[in-house]
Design a protein around this motif. Structure first.
Motif, PDB file in Angstrom:
ATOM      1  N   GLN A 156       6.986   9.622   0.936  1.00  0.00           N
ATOM      2  CA  GLN A 156       6.582   8.487   1.022  1.00  0.00           C
ATOM      3  C   GLN A 156       5.325   8.413  -0.286  1.00  0.00           C
ATOM      4  OE1 GLN A 156       5.656   6.083   4.346  1.00  0.00           O
ATOM      5  NE2 GLN A 156       3.677   6.627   4.536  1.00  0.00           N
ATOM      6  N   PHE A 157       5.100   7.304  -0.952  1.00  0.00           N
ATOM      7  CA  PHE A 157       3.770   7.334  -1.901  1.00  0.00           C
ATOM      8  C   PHE A 157       2.966   6.187  -1.655  1.00  0.00           C
ATOM      9  CE2 PHE A 157       6.991   9.286  -4.458  1.00  0.00           C
ATOM     10  CZ  PHE A 157       6.540  10.003  -5.534  1.00  0.00           C
ATOM     11  N   PHE A 158       1.711   6.623  -1.625  1.00  0.00           N
ATOM     12  CA  PHE A 158       0.596   5.545  -1.597  1.00  0.00           C
ATOM     13  C   PHE A 158       0.345   4.958  -2.687  1.00  0.00           C
ATOM     14  CE2 PHE A 158       0.280   8.253   2.214  1.00  0.00           C
ATOM     15  CZ  PHE A 158       0.210   7.495   3.185  1.00  0.00           C
ATOM     16  N   ILE A 159       0.286   3.726  -2.743  1.00  0.00           N
ATOM     17  CA  ILE A 159       0.051   2.819  -4.118  1.00  0.00           C
ATOM     18  C   ILE A 159      -1.184   2.190  -4.004  1.00  0.00           C
ATOM     19  CG2 ILE A 159       2.437   3.007  -5.006  1.00  0.00           C
ATOM     20  CD1 ILE A 159       2.694   0.232  -3.746  1.00  0.00           C
ATOM     21  N   LYS A 160      -1.569   1.743  -5.126  1.00  0.00           N
ATOM     22  CA  LYS A 160      -2.875   0.648  -5.359  1.00  0.00           C
ATOM     23  C   LYS A 160      -2.619  -0.638  -5.836  1.00  0.00           C
ATOM     24  CE  LYS A 160      -6.305   4.242  -5.495  1.00  0.00           C
ATOM     25  NZ  LYS A 160      -6.483   5.473  -6.548  1.00  0.00           N
ATOM     26  N   ASN A 161      -1.402  -0.653  -6.687  1.00  0.00           N
ATOM     27  CA  ASN A 161      -1.007  -1.885  -7.233  1.00  0.00           C
ATOM     28  C   ASN A 161       0.605  -1.840  -7.668  1.00  0.00           C
ATOM     29  OD1 ASN A 161      -0.744  -0.513  -9.911  1.00  0.00           O
ATOM     30  ND2 ASN A 161      -3.113  -0.564  -9.732  1.00  0.00           N
ATOM     31  N   LYS A 162       1.100  -2.803  -8.269  1.00  0.00           N
ATOM     32  CA  LYS A 162       2.491  -2.954  -8.433  1.00  0.00           C
ATOM     33  C   LYS A 162       2.677  -1.929  -9.944  1.00  0.00           C
ATOM     34  CE  LYS A 162       3.201  -7.575  -6.784  1.00  0.00           C
ATOM     35  NZ  LYS A 162       3.620  -9.031  -7.144  1.00  0.00           N
ATOM     36  N   ASP A 163       1.629  -1.683 -10.873  1.00  0.00           N
ATOM     37  CA  ASP A 163       2.012  -0.693 -11.595  1.00  0.00           C
ATOM     38  C   ASP A 163       2.273   0.697 -11.168  1.00  0.00           C
ATOM     39  OD1 ASP A 163       1.989  -2.696 -13.803  1.00  0.00           O
ATOM     40  OD2 ASP A 163      -0.292  -2.288 -13.983  1.00  0.00           O
ATOM     41  N   LYS A 189      10.874  -9.406  -3.710  1.00  0.00           N
ATOM     42  CA  LYS A 189      11.644 -10.240  -4.875  1.00  0.00           C
ATOM     43  C   LYS A 189      11.029 -10.409  -6.047  1.00  0.00           C
ATOM     44  CE  LYS A 189      14.866 -13.158  -2.045  1.00  0.00           C
ATOM     45  NZ  LYS A 189      15.185 -14.397  -1.461  1.00  0.00           N
ATOM     46  N   LYS A 190       9.532 -10.751  -6.160  1.00  0.00           N
ATOM     47  CA  LYS A 190       8.822 -10.616  -7.275  1.00  0.00           C
ATOM     48  C   LYS A 190       8.685  -9.249  -7.784  1.00  0.00           C
ATOM     49  CE  LYS A 190       5.868 -14.667  -5.723  1.00  0.00           C
ATOM     50  NZ  LYS A 190       4.733 -14.989  -5.316  1.00  0.00           N
ATOM     51  N   PHE A 191       8.219  -8.252  -6.997  1.00  0.00           N
ATOM     52  CA  PHE A 191       8.140  -6.754  -7.482  1.00  0.00           C
ATOM     53  C   PHE A 191       9.307  -6.280  -8.141  1.00  0.00           C
ATOM     54  CE2 PHE A 191       8.728  -2.540  -6.917  1.00  0.00           C
ATOM     55  CZ  PHE A 191       7.870  -1.952  -7.546  1.00  0.00           C
ATOM     56  N   VAL A 192      10.627  -6.763  -7.732  1.00  0.00           N
ATOM     57  CA  VAL A 192      11.921  -6.226  -8.334  1.00  0.00           C
ATOM     58  C   VAL A 192      12.007  -6.992  -9.770  1.00  0.00           C
ATOM     59  CG1 VAL A 192      14.236  -6.484  -8.267  1.00  0.00           C
ATOM     60  CG2 VAL A 192      13.100  -5.651  -6.123  1.00  0.00           C
ATOM     61  N   GLU A 193      11.585  -8.080  -9.892  1.00  0.00           N
ATOM     62  CA  GLU A 193      11.781  -8.827 -11.187  1.00  0.00           C
ATOM     63  C   GLU A 193      10.781  -8.088 -12.114  1.00  0.00           C
ATOM     64  OE1 GLU A 193      10.419 -12.978 -11.075  1.00  0.00           O
ATOM     65  OE2 GLU A 193      12.199 -13.297  -9.311  1.00  0.00           O
ATOM     66  N   LYS A 194       9.577  -7.350 -11.704  1.00  0.00           N
ATOM     67  CA  LYS A 194       8.752  -6.710 -12.377  1.00  0.00           C
ATOM     68  C   LYS A 194       9.268  -5.435 -12.680  1.00  0.00           C
ATOM     69  CE  LYS A 194       3.963  -4.733 -12.597  1.00  0.00           C
ATOM     70  NZ  LYS A 194       3.717  -5.064 -13.953  1.00  0.00           N
ATOM     71  N   LEU A 195       9.975  -4.884 -11.757  1.00  0.00           N
ATOM     72  CA  LEU A 195      10.568  -3.440 -11.943  1.00  0.00           C
ATOM     73  C   LEU A 195      11.802  -3.390 -12.912  1.00  0.00           C
ATOM     74  CD1 LEU A 195      10.883  -0.263 -11.148  1.00  0.00           C
ATOM     75  CD2 LEU A 195      12.114  -1.274  -8.993  1.00  0.00           C
ATOM     76  N   ARG A 196      12.641  -4.319 -12.735  1.00  0.00           N
ATOM     77  CA  ARG A 196      13.996  -4.501 -13.530  1.00  0.00           C
ATOM     78  C   ARG A 196      13.998  -3.851 -14.790  1.00  0.00           C
ATOM     79  NH1 ARG A 196      18.608  -6.241 -11.122  1.00  0.00           N
ATOM     80  NH2 ARG A 196      17.469  -7.415  -9.586  1.00  0.00           N
ATOM     81  N   ALA A 208       0.626  -1.280  -0.307  1.00  0.00           N
ATOM     82  CA  ALA A 208       0.009  -0.141   0.002  1.00  0.00           C
ATOM     83  C   ALA A 208       0.738   1.149   0.245  1.00  0.00           C
ATOM     84  CB  ALA A 208      -1.081  -0.025   1.212  1.00  0.00           C
ATOM     85  N   LYS A 209       2.125   1.334   0.573  1.00  0.00           N
ATOM     86  CA  LYS A 209       2.888   2.225   0.443  1.00  0.00           C
ATOM     87  C   LYS A 209       4.246   2.132   0.284  1.00  0.00           C
ATOM     88  CE  LYS A 209       1.830   2.696   4.845  1.00  0.00           C
ATOM     89  NZ  LYS A 209       1.972   3.289   6.257  1.00  0.00           N
ATOM     90  N   LEU A 210       5.029   2.849  -0.391  1.00  0.00           N
ATOM     91  CA  LEU A 210       6.648   2.934  -0.600  1.00  0.00           C
ATOM     92  C   LEU A 210       7.259   4.071  -0.098  1.00  0.00           C
ATOM     93  CD1 LEU A 210       6.477   2.459  -4.644  1.00  0.00           C
ATOM     94  CD2 LEU A 210       6.671   0.686  -3.222  1.00  0.00           C
TER      95      LEU A 210
END
Length: 144
Positions: free
Chosen positions: A31-38, A77-84, A12-14
């Motif tokens: 800090q950023f509030f987020i709704k999803n990985k995108d 780890k899964k998120f970083v794979e998407k971000l990379r 929910a937050k970064l």
């Protein structure tokens, strides 16, 4: 000399923190509030674009008190794979273990701080620990 961007990833937050140019002091970023990985990817790319001298992105990898990976470790780890693929190739992405950094950041703080700023403070805490470790390692190596 480039800077290091630390990210405390949550669903929910970064939380963001950044080193100074000498890599000795960590400071918080908003800090950023987020709704999803995108949205998380977009937020990180915005921070990178706003700070073009970043050479490394450091993700806190939560581990339990027993020093074993947690479910959130796998999420990071899964998120970083998407971000990379979205991060410029000249920027390194790495991890540092963190244990209870959010709890440490919230200690003695009011509820509003916990909701709005604790994740960036957690990122600042684990980034400062990382910078201190680098400085200690350099100091030990220079005395050999």
């Amino acid at each position: 000399m480039g800077r290091i961007l630390a990210i405390d990833y949550g669903t929910a937050k970064l939380g963001f923190a950044i080193s100074d140019e000498t890599k000795t002091i960590a400071g918080k970023l908003p800090q950023f509030f987020i709704k999803n990985k995108d949205e998380a990817v977009e937020a990180i790319l915005l921070v990178l674009k706003s700070n073009p001298d970043i050479e490394k992105v450091l993700f806190g990898l939560p581990i339990g008190i027993d020093y074993k990976p947690t479910q959130m470790s796998e999420e990071v780890k899964k998120f970083v794979e998407k971000l990379r693929p979205s991060v410029p190739t000249n920027i390194e992405i790495s991890f540092t273990f963190e244990v209870l950094s959010t709890k440490q950041a919230e200690q003695g703080k009011k509820k509003k701080f916990k909701q709005e700023k604790s994740d960036s403070e957690a990122a600042r805490i684990f980034l400062q620990e990382y910078l201190d470790h680098i400085a200690m390692t350099k100091g030990a190596n220079s005395q050999e």
